[in-house]
Design a protein around this motif. Structure first.
Motif, PDB file in Angstrom:
ATOM      1  N   ILE A  50     -19.451 -19.398 -36.212  1.00  0.00           N
ATOM      2  CA  ILE A  50     -20.431 -18.367 -35.850  1.00  0.00           C
ATOM      3  C   ILE A  50     -20.115 -17.866 -34.445  1.00  0.00           C
ATOM      4  O   ILE A  50     -19.823 -18.646 -33.546  1.00  0.00           O
ATOM      5  N   ARG A  51     -20.200 -16.542 -34.260  1.00  0.00           N
ATOM      6  CA  ARG A  51     -19.981 -15.980 -32.926  1.00  0.00           C
ATOM      7  C   ARG A  51     -20.774 -14.698 -32.735  1.00  0.00           C
ATOM      8  O   ARG A  51     -21.186 -14.047 -33.698  1.00  0.00           O
ATOM      9  N   ASP A  52     -20.977 -14.358 -31.466  1.00  0.00           N
ATOM     10  CA  ASP A  52     -21.520 -13.062 -31.078  1.00  0.00           C
ATOM     11  C   ASP A  52     -20.339 -12.267 -30.525  1.00  0.00           C
ATOM     12  O   ASP A  52     -19.803 -12.621 -29.475  1.00  0.00           O
ATOM     13  N   PRO A  53     -19.899 -11.216 -31.229  1.00  0.00           N
ATOM     14  CA  PRO A  53     -18.710 -10.484 -30.790  1.00  0.00           C
ATOM     15  C   PRO A  53     -18.918  -9.697 -29.502  1.00  0.00           C
ATOM     16  O   PRO A  53     -17.944  -9.369 -28.826  1.00  0.00           O
ATOM     17  N   GLY A  58     -18.828 -18.222 -29.208  1.00  0.00           N
ATOM     18  CA  GLY A  58     -19.027 -18.687 -30.577  1.00  0.00           C
ATOM     19  C   GLY A  58     -18.623 -20.137 -30.708  1.00  0.00           C
ATOM     20  O   GLY A  58     -18.162 -20.767 -29.750  1.00  0.00           O
ATOM     21  N   GLY A  59     -18.821 -20.673 -31.897  1.00  0.00           N
ATOM     22  CA  GLY A  59     -18.496 -22.067 -32.105  1.00  0.00           C
ATOM     23  C   GLY A  59     -18.428 -22.426 -33.572  1.00  0.00           C
ATOM     24  O   GLY A  59     -18.587 -21.583 -34.460  1.00  0.00           O
ATOM     25  N   LEU A  60     -18.197 -23.705 -33.789  1.00  0.00           N
ATOM     26  CA  LEU A  60     -18.008 -24.248 -35.131  1.00  0.00           C
ATOM     27  C   LEU A  60     -18.752 -25.572 -35.220  1.00  0.00           C
ATOM     28  O   LEU A  60     -18.751 -26.347 -34.269  1.00  0.00           O
ATOM     29  N   ASN A  61     -19.403 -25.813 -36.358  1.00  0.00           N
ATOM     30  CA  ASN A  61     -20.002 -27.128 -36.625  1.00  0.00           C
ATOM     31  C   ASN A  61     -19.321 -27.746 -37.846  1.00  0.00           C
ATOM     32  O   ASN A  61     -18.535 -27.082 -38.528  1.00  0.00           O
ATOM     33  N   HIS A  62     -19.645 -29.005 -38.107  1.00  0.00           N
ATOM     34  CA  HIS A  62     -19.057 -29.718 -39.248  1.00  0.00           C
ATOM     35  C   HIS A  62     -20.128 -30.685 -39.737  1.00  0.00           C
ATOM     36  O   HIS A  62     -20.358 -31.707 -39.122  1.00  0.00           O
ATOM     37  N   GLY A  99     -25.663 -15.082 -26.572  1.00  0.00           N
ATOM     38  CA  GLY A  99     -25.608 -14.474 -27.895  1.00  0.00           C
ATOM     39  C   GLY A  99     -26.965 -13.952 -28.328  1.00  0.00           C
ATOM     40  O   GLY A  99     -27.998 -14.355 -27.800  1.00  0.00           O
ATOM     41  N   GLN A 100     -26.958 -13.051 -29.275  1.00  0.00           N
ATOM     42  CA  GLN A 100     -28.187 -12.535 -29.873  1.00  0.00           C
ATOM     43  C   GLN A 100     -28.102 -12.714 -31.382  1.00  0.00           C
ATOM     44  O   GLN A 100     -27.078 -12.390 -31.991  1.00  0.00           O
ATOM     45  N   LYS A 101     -29.178 -13.213 -31.958  1.00  0.00           N
ATOM     46  CA  LYS A 101     -29.159 -13.559 -33.376  1.00  0.00           C
ATOM     47  C   LYS A 101     -28.780 -12.374 -34.264  1.00  0.00           C
ATOM     48  O   LYS A 101     -28.035 -12.522 -35.232  1.00  0.00           O
ATOM     49  N   ALA A 102     -29.260 -11.183 -33.929  1.00  0.00           N
ATOM     50  CA  ALA A 102     -28.993 -10.012 -34.764  1.00  0.00           C
ATOM     51  C   ALA A 102     -27.510  -9.639 -34.788  1.00  0.00           C
ATOM     52  O   ALA A 102     -27.065  -8.923 -35.689  1.00  0.00           O
ATOM     53  N   ARG A 103     -26.750 -10.121 -33.804  1.00  0.00           N
ATOM     54  CA  ARG A 103     -25.327  -9.759 -33.737  1.00  0.00           C
ATOM     55  C   ARG A 103     -24.410 -10.837 -34.286  1.00  0.00           C
ATOM     56  O   ARG A 103     -23.191 -10.653 -34.321  1.00  0.00           O
ATOM     57  N   LEU A 104     -24.946 -11.964 -34.682  1.00  0.00           N
ATOM     58  CA  LEU A 104     -24.090 -13.092 -35.048  1.00  0.00           C
ATOM     59  C   LEU A 104     -23.244 -12.804 -36.283  1.00  0.00           C
ATOM     60  O   LEU A 104     -23.720 -12.267 -37.280  1.00  0.00           O
ATOM     61  N   GLU A 105     -21.998 -13.194 -36.178  1.00  0.00           N
ATOM     62  CA  GLU A 105     -21.009 -13.047 -37.252  1.00  0.00           C
ATOM     63  C   GLU A 105     -20.747 -14.454 -37.795  1.00  0.00           C
ATOM     64  O   GLU A 105     -20.441 -15.361 -37.035  1.00  0.00           O
ATOM     65  N   VAL A 106     -20.871 -14.604 -39.113  1.00  0.00           N
ATOM     66  CA  VAL A 106     -20.808 -15.936 -39.725  1.00  0.00           C
ATOM     67  C   VAL A 106     -19.703 -16.008 -40.773  1.00  0.00           C
ATOM     68  O   VAL A 106     -19.561 -15.103 -41.602  1.00  0.00           O
ATOM     69  N   LYS A 107     -18.972 -17.116 -40.725  1.00  0.00           N
ATOM     70  CA  LYS A 107     -17.966 -17.419 -41.745  1.00  0.00           C
ATOM     71  C   LYS A 107     -18.138 -18.891 -42.104  1.00  0.00           C
ATOM     72  O   LYS A 107     -18.240 -19.729 -41.210  1.00  0.00           O
TER      73      LYS A 107
END
Length: 198
Positions: A50-53, A58-62, A99-107
């Motif tokens: 997840i990141r805010d462009p 951004g970051g990654l969890n597991h 970051g802002q929630k409305a802008r978050l990019e998720v993969k």
């Protein structure tokens, strides 16, 4: 803010010249550094990238299991092993850094059904992350979930690029690791409440 992870040696390919942080089960890492990448290996676990462009953070969890009410794992507090804690923590850490929630990019990736996953743990993790994102109104740009192979990820948050490698030859080894983790699950959790690792 706790950002677990361990530096790993960067090799050639997309990791060349980058400081690579290795994230294991129950960990996450958030960064805004252009020279950093995050790596992890998944079987039945799920990782969200997840990141805010705009904020360029951004970051990654597991995470290993979909949800827990109290975040305990046996006798230890290990809340980030559960999807409901891991997703909230990752998003909150990105928001704290601008970051802002409305802008978050998720993969999202993982949730595989490996040879020893008789309980359908990967399916439970994949279903959980899909439901979580739908409830939060966050449509993933990429959802590489389920299947029967392990996956290795390299995520470069500042650029928003993810590299995924299928690890068909390592599936048996990763499945065996998952089985070892399964023995440490709290007995009070039923399969319907929590499913397992990758």
């Amino acid at each position: 803010m706790t950002l677990p992870g361990r530096p790993a040696a960067a090799r050639g390919g997309p990791a060349a010249g980058l400081r690579v942080i290795k994230v294991g089960p129950g960990e996450h890492y958030v960064t805004g550094a252009p020279g950093e990448a995050i790596s992890t290996t998944l079987g039945s676990c799920v990782a969200a990238c997840i990141r805010d462009p705009v904020a360029r953070v951004g970051g990654l969890n597991h995470f290993m299991l979909p949800r827990s009410t109290d975040g305990t794992w046996g006798k230890a507090m290990a809340s980030l092993r559960y999807g409901n804690f891991a997703m909230e923590q990752l998003i909150n850490d990105i928001l704290v850094r601008g970051g802002q929630k409305a802008r978050l990019e998720v993969k999202v990736f993982g949730g595989g059904r490996l040879t020893l996953d008789q309980a359908g743990i990967g399916e439970g993790n994949a279903t959980y992350v899909e439901a979580y994102l739908a409830a939060e109104g966050m449509l993933p740009l990429i959802a590489e979930l389920r299947g029967s192979v392990a996956r290795k990820l390299l995520y470069i948050p500042v650029e928003g690029r993810v590299f995924m490698q299928e690890l068909s030859t390592a599936t048996g080894r990763i499945a065996a690791t998952e089985t070892r983790f399964e023995r440490t699950l709290p007995h009070r959790l039923s399969i319907g409440e929590a499913e397992l690792f990758g």
